[in-house]
Design an enzyme around this catalytic site. Structure first.
Site, short mmCIF file in Angstrom:
data_model
loop_
_atom_site.label_atom_id
_atom_site.label_comp_id
_atom_site.label_asym_id
_atom_site.label_seq_id
_atom_site.Cartn_x
_atom_site.Cartn_y
_atom_site.Cartn_z
N THR A 119 -51.17 -16.66 -8.23
CA THR A 119 -49.87 -16.14 -7.82
C THR A 119 -49.00 -15.67 -8.98
O THR A 119 -48.23 -14.73 -8.83
CB THR A 119 -49.09 -17.18 -7.00
OG1 THR A 119 -48.96 -18.37 -7.78
CG2 THR A 119 -49.78 -17.48 -5.70
N CYS A 120 -49.12 -16.31 -10.14
CA CYS A 120 -48.27 -15.93 -11.27
C CYS A 120 -48.53 -14.49 -11.72
O CYS A 120 -47.64 -13.85 -12.27
CB CYS A 120 -48.48 -16.87 -12.45
SG CYS A 120 -47.86 -18.53 -12.12
#
Length: 151
Positions: A119-120
């Protein structure tokens, strides 16, 4: 009230104050938060493919077809799974960091291997499923079961 003044000052740090008078609350929400509707064509335009995955890869065609068939709720679940957010930025606000990157799966291409996400970095790792049905079933399993960021 001091609290409202702080809200106004914070908002003015994001949106120039003179423009606020020209916007409705829905315009402001869209500009600050993005659209609540996830435009698959917009996401597709802002997707990059890596490590041998191309837009022409059969499993990528399955992926886009499945994502297009999803309703609003499933699209938001997908975005949360892939990026930890539920809205896309508006077209002019996309940056390299907000583009989705699609990689091959690190766990192989088995029919029971679920898609992964980082997700980052807005990275999605997709196995090369043999059919659209497998893509849909496994993508739905991933986005509904994996609700934690970087799960």
């Amino acid at each position: 009230a001091p609290q409202l003044e702080r809200v106004r000052a914070g908002l003015a740090s994001v949106v120039p104050e003179p423009l606020l008078a020209l916007m409705t609350w829905t315009d402001l929400e869209r500009r600050v938060c993005g659209s609540p509707d996830i435009d698959v064509a917009l996401l597709r335009r802002h997707t990059r493919y890596r490590e041998g995955v191309t837009e022409e890869s059969p499993h990528i065609a399955f992926f886009w077809d499945v994502l297009q068939s999803f309703g609003r709720a499933e699209r938001r679940l997908f975005l949360r799974f892939a990026w930890g957010r539920e809205r896309l930025p508006l077209e002019p606000d996309f940056t390299e960091q907000s583009e989705m990157k699609v990689f091959p799966s690190t766990w192989g291409d088995g029919d029971h291997v679920l898609p992964e996400a980082e997700t980052c970095f807005f990275i999605v790792k997709l196995p090369r499923y043999r059919s659209r049905e497998l893509m849909e079933a496994n993508l739905l399993a991933a986005i509904t079961a994996c609700r934690e960021i970087n799960y």
